[in-house]
Design a protein around this motif. Sequence first.
Motif, PDB file in Angstrom:
ATOM      1  N   ALA A  93       0.826  -1.216   0.000  1.00 14.21           N
ATOM      2  CA  ALA A  93       0.000   0.000   0.000  1.00 14.21           C
ATOM      3  C   ALA A  93       0.855   1.259   0.000  1.00 14.21           C
ATOM      4  CB  ALA A  93      -0.936  -0.010   1.208  1.00 14.21           C
ATOM      5  N   ASP A  94       1.897   1.279   0.850  1.00 14.30           N
ATOM      6  CA  ASP A  94       2.774   2.456   0.900  1.00 14.30           C
ATOM      7  C   ASP A  94       3.515   2.653  -0.412  1.00 14.30           C
ATOM      8  OD1 ASP A  94       2.046   3.176   3.419  1.00 14.30           O
ATOM      9  OD2 ASP A  94       3.771   2.245   4.424  1.00 14.30           O
ATOM     10  N   CYS A  95       4.017   1.574  -1.000  1.00 14.21           N
ATOM     11  CA  CYS A  95       4.738   1.688  -2.269  1.00 14.21           C
ATOM     12  C   CYS A  95       3.803   2.161  -3.380  1.00 14.21           C
ATOM     13  CB  CYS A  95       5.366   0.344  -2.634  1.00 14.21           C
ATOM     14  SG  CYS A  95       6.808  -0.096  -1.639  1.00 14.21           S
ATOM     15  N   HIS A  96       2.579   1.658  -3.383  1.00 17.38           N
ATOM     16  CA  HIS A  96       1.611   2.064  -4.402  1.00 17.38           C
ATOM     17  C   HIS A  96       1.281   3.555  -4.276  1.00 17.38           C
ATOM     18  CE1 HIS A  96      -2.471   2.572  -6.124  1.00 17.38           C
ATOM     19  NE2 HIS A  96      -1.991   1.747  -7.064  1.00 17.38           N
ATOM     20  N   ASP A  97       1.071   4.022  -3.030  1.00 13.12           N
ATOM     21  CA  ASP A  97       0.765   5.443  -2.815  1.00 13.12           C
ATOM     22  C   ASP A  97       1.974   6.316  -3.154  1.00 13.12           C
ATOM     23  OD1 ASP A  97      -1.736   4.698  -2.022  1.00 13.12           O
ATOM     24  OD2 ASP A  97      -1.332   4.884   0.133  1.00 13.12           O
ATOM     25  N   ALA A  98       3.179   5.825  -2.850  1.00  6.70           N
ATOM     26  CA  ALA A  98       4.395   6.572  -3.189  1.00  6.70           C
ATOM     27  C   ALA A  98       4.555   6.682  -4.699  1.00  6.70           C
ATOM     28  CB  ALA A  98       5.614   5.896  -2.573  1.00  6.70           C
ATOM     29  N   LEU A  99       4.233   5.599  -5.408  1.00  7.83           N
ATOM     30  CA  LEU A  99       4.304   5.623  -6.871  1.00  7.83           C
ATOM     31  C   LEU A  99       3.327   6.646  -7.442  1.00  7.83           C
ATOM     32  CD1 LEU A  99       5.317   4.521  -9.569  1.00  7.83           C
ATOM     33  CD2 LEU A  99       3.628   2.675  -9.361  1.00  7.83           C
ATOM     34  N   GLN A 100       2.136   6.707  -6.908  1.00  8.00           N
ATOM     35  CA  GLN A 100       1.158   7.694  -7.368  1.00  8.00           C
ATOM     36  C   GLN A 100       1.662   9.114  -7.121  1.00  8.00           C
ATOM     37  OE1 GLN A 100      -2.572   6.514  -5.396  1.00  8.00           O
ATOM     38  NE2 GLN A 100      -3.345   5.847  -7.388  1.00  8.00           N
ATOM     39  N   ALA A 101       2.279   9.333  -5.958  1.00  7.69           N
ATOM     40  CA  ALA A 101       2.761  10.671  -5.611  1.00  7.69           C
ATOM     41  C   ALA A 101       3.869  11.120  -6.558  1.00  7.69           C
ATOM     42  CB  ALA A 101       3.255  10.684  -4.163  1.00  7.69           C
TER      43      ALA A 101
END
Length: 390
Positions: A244-252
């Motif tokens: 989840a954190d990696c996915h949100d970081a990728l979006q950012a």
Amino acid sequence: ALQPCQGLSMESPQPSPTTRKSPQSLSPVSQVTLGPAGQSLSPLLSPVLSHVGGARTDSEEQPKHKSMAADEAYFIAKEILATERTYLKDLEVLTVWFRSAVVKEDAMPADLMTLLFSNIDPIYEFHRGFLREVEQRLALWEGSSDTHVTGGHQRIGDILLRNMHQLKGFTSCFQRHDEVLTELEKATKRLKKLEAVYREFELQKVCYLPLNAFLLKPIQRLLHYRLLLGRLCTHYGPAHPDHADCHDALQAITEVTSTLQHSLARLENLQKLTELQRDLVGIENLITPGREFIREGCLHKLTKKGLQQRMFFLFSDMLLYTSKGVTGSSHFRIRGRLPLRGMLVSAHTLCSQAIMAVSLVGHGLCLQPKPLRMGFSPVSASCPDPPVSP
């Protein structure tokens, strides 16, 4: 008046201790406390780039590496760490070494100093902190075998998420780098002292690329983060606690790079035109609004004396062909300048040999990628009516 970006410390970034020998003639003049007495000094490594307590040996790391050989996420995290160290060294070419050179000679106007370093210093300081976090997390990750049970340290997504969001605050700095490059180029043309310092600095070992190429590094680094985060998201399954954190970081970071996409294209084009302006002898004002560099390459030009090797540079509005300048230099002397308007290229078979001819305003250029030999499809050209002058 030019205002520094948010979070700028007006003090010069401090070089760090290392045992490597400093490049000749590049001693920073903005002296600071660099490390313990008796330790060799160099700004090529920041304080967060060295392991406290000395370097670990391969024999110490080998068992841990073997135990984590199957964990691709660990090796991606190690790649982030290694490339971040290299990137920070690249930033220090500007923030430490180049600053020292221009301050020592008092070669750069104050307003240009403010413009340059108010846009690069905050980015440098941010990445020093980011690197420190990654180093600390990797040290815990490589620690005891049960860290994933007791501390949840075998993950990197939380650090990436926090820092990718923080990078959004530097968008204005990234967007001004093409302005920095333009003003720096203008100043070097206008001020002979700055030009001399600039050219001498580019000859130093620490400046292993054209100096202006280092201004591209920050935006290029953002694209690298996006690539690495994409790999992490692909590796992790949706149920993984770090997904989840990696996915949100990728979006950012994708939001940031999308915003800066056109800025990067302009900056890369401007950097290339600036570099060619110095290398091409016989043309003034290569940098003009709307001109884009497309491609360069070596071709053989067919003349009455036979084939002659020429270096070609294709732009959005013209084609330049050149010959090598003084032996040992990177300069090229302009031999011809052909506007693209009215130029026609067509394929033609001639004596089972391969040529490519380009005709313009009643005269033709016969070109080929290498000396004639069997196996190439021949190309020739036709002559159009005289074009309207661009």
